[in-house]
Enzyme design. Structure first.
Site, PDB file in Angstrom:
ATOM      1  N   SER A  89       0.822  -1.221   0.000  1.00 25.16           N
ATOM      2  CA  SER A  89       0.000   0.000   0.000  1.00 25.16           C
ATOM      3  C   SER A  89       0.852   1.265   0.000  1.00 25.16           C
ATOM      4  O   SER A  89       1.998   1.262   0.447  1.00 25.16           O
ATOM      5  CB  SER A  89      -0.895   0.036   1.244  1.00 25.16           C
ATOM      6  OG  SER A  89      -1.711  -1.097   1.304  1.00 25.16           O
TER       7      SER A  89
HETATM    8  N1  SAH Z   1      -0.025  -5.504   3.870  1.00 28.62           N
HETATM    9  C1  SAH Z   1       0.712  -5.797   2.649  1.00 28.62           C
HETATM   10  C2  SAH Z   1      -0.039  -5.432   1.393  1.00 28.62           C
HETATM   11  C3  SAH Z   1      -1.282  -6.205   1.230  1.00 28.62           C
HETATM   12  S1  SAH Z   1      -1.831  -6.492  -0.424  1.00 28.62           S
HETATM   13  C4  SAH Z   1       2.074  -5.171   2.653  1.00 28.62           C
HETATM   14  O1  SAH Z   1       2.420  -4.439   3.584  1.00 28.62           O
HETATM   15  O2  SAH Z   1       2.827  -5.441   1.703  1.00 28.62           O
HETATM   16  C5  SAH Z   1      -3.148  -7.583   0.024  1.00 28.62           C
HETATM   17  C6  SAH Z   1      -2.698  -8.987   0.310  1.00 28.62           C
HETATM   18  O3  SAH Z   1      -3.846  -9.702   0.787  1.00 28.62           O
HETATM   19  C7  SAH Z   1      -2.221  -9.735  -0.913  1.00 28.62           C
HETATM   20  O4  SAH Z   1      -0.925 -10.205  -0.699  1.00 28.62           O
HETATM   21  C8  SAH Z   1      -3.230 -10.868  -1.074  1.00 28.62           C
HETATM   22  O5  SAH Z   1      -2.664 -12.065  -1.554  1.00 28.62           O
HETATM   23  C9  SAH Z   1      -3.736 -11.028   0.338  1.00 28.62           C
HETATM   24  N2  SAH Z   1      -5.047 -11.688   0.449  1.00 28.62           N
HETATM   25  C10 SAH Z   1      -6.118 -11.601  -0.366  1.00 28.62           C
HETATM   26  N3  SAH Z   1      -7.137 -12.357   0.093  1.00 28.62           N
HETATM   27  C11 SAH Z   1      -6.697 -12.945   1.243  1.00 28.62           C
HETATM   28  C12 SAH Z   1      -7.278 -13.850   2.176  1.00 28.62           C
HETATM   29  N4  SAH Z   1      -8.513 -14.332   2.035  1.00 28.62           N
HETATM   30  N5  SAH Z   1      -6.533 -14.237   3.230  1.00 28.62           N
HETATM   31  C13 SAH Z   1      -5.262 -13.783   3.399  1.00 28.62           C
HETATM   32  N6  SAH Z   1      -4.657 -12.934   2.548  1.00 28.62           N
HETATM   33  C14 SAH Z   1      -5.366 -12.511   1.471  1.00 28.62           C
END
Ligand code: SAH
Length: 239
Positions: A89
């Site tokens: 993000s």
């Molecule tokens: N917090 C992260 C960015 C998140 S991007 C950072 O600091 O880099 C959102 C992430 O959520 C992605 O990696 C995606 O694979 C994950 N995601 C999506 N659906 C999910 C689920 N049901 N359970 C766990 N992770 C999930």
């Protein structure tokens, strides 16, 4: 006013002299100046005021959490691709959501959506223990490696479905979701301690999403509607 101006000027002079030495010494120093500018221009200037959050965002080397070929844009004012169609993000959003959690050194935090591990590292700086879940096994493995090499022994990564939370370590005093579900997942509310806070972007993949800040009280849950945001979807894996 005059004092503020002087402080401002001193800040500029310090940054300029640091910039000179960075040009001579290269890499690491340059990145720390980029972090300094990110904190001043993207966070402080837009109203992030929690000193602990600002210090953590200054300290954690964001460029270590992005792929090699994205390092030059690690501190820019937007999201950065981290592979598998996912992004880390925008710094302001990381800071805003972290500030909304009002973390204390006693907090036990659940993060859903580990991604690169950057947000988890920020949480690791500010809370006691951090449990973070990532759906994509390769991202979970990458984040585990980066967090270990950065020394975050209090951050625990698991590959799995965040819709289920992490019941073995519940209740959590704080929960942060960094992918957008269409509605607030019930299991996460159930795993929030009374008095705890849950920050989650809610909305459809291609429509309006909004950050919600939920507080669990003895009587139920209160919800504050906050920023308009755009997150990757929180994916429901096949059963
Ligand atoms: N917090 C992260 C960015 C998140 S991007 C950072 O600091 O880099 C959102 C992430 O959520 C992605 O990696 C995606 O694979 C994950 N995601 C999506 N659906 C999910 C689920 N049901 N359970 C766990 N992770 C999930």
């Amino acid at each position: 006013m005059a004092i503020l101006y002087l402080v401002g000027l001193a800040g500029v002079l310090m940054m300029e002299s640091a910039q000179c030495s960075a040009d001579q010494t290269g890499g690491g120093q340059d990145r720390s100046i980029e972090a300094q500018r990110m904190v001043a221009d993207q966070l402080r200037a837009r109203g992030i005021a929690d000193q602990r959050v600002l210090a953590a965002m200054q300290k954690v080397p964001r460029h270590h959490f992005v792929p090699e070929d994205e390092q030059a844009s690690a501190y820019h004012d937007g999201p950065v691709p981290i592979g598998h169609g996912q992004t880390i993000s925008q710094p302001y959003i990381v800071a805003f959501m972290t500030e909304a959690l009002r973390l204390t050194p006693d907090d036990v935090v659940l993060e859903v959506g580990t991604g690169s591990g950057y947000q988890a590292a920020i949480l690791g700086e500010l809370a006691r223990e951090v449990y973070t879940i990532e759906l994509v096994p390769e991202l979970a493995a990458g984040a585990t490696r980066t967090l270990a090499s950065e020394g975050y022994l209090n951050v625990h990564v698991r590959s799995g479905d965040g819709y289920l939370g992490w019941p073995e370590h519940a209740p959590f005093s704080k929960i942060i979701v960094t992918a957008a579900p269409e509605v607030v997942p019930e299991a996460l509310v159930n795993q929030l301690a009374v008095g705890g806070t849950l920050v989650v972007p809610v909305g459809p993949q291609h429509g309006a999403q909004q950050l919600r800040i939920l507080t669990r009280t003895a009587k139920g849950v209160t919800t504050e509607r906050s920023l308009a945001v755009r997150f990757v979807p929180m994916v429901k894996p096949p059963q």
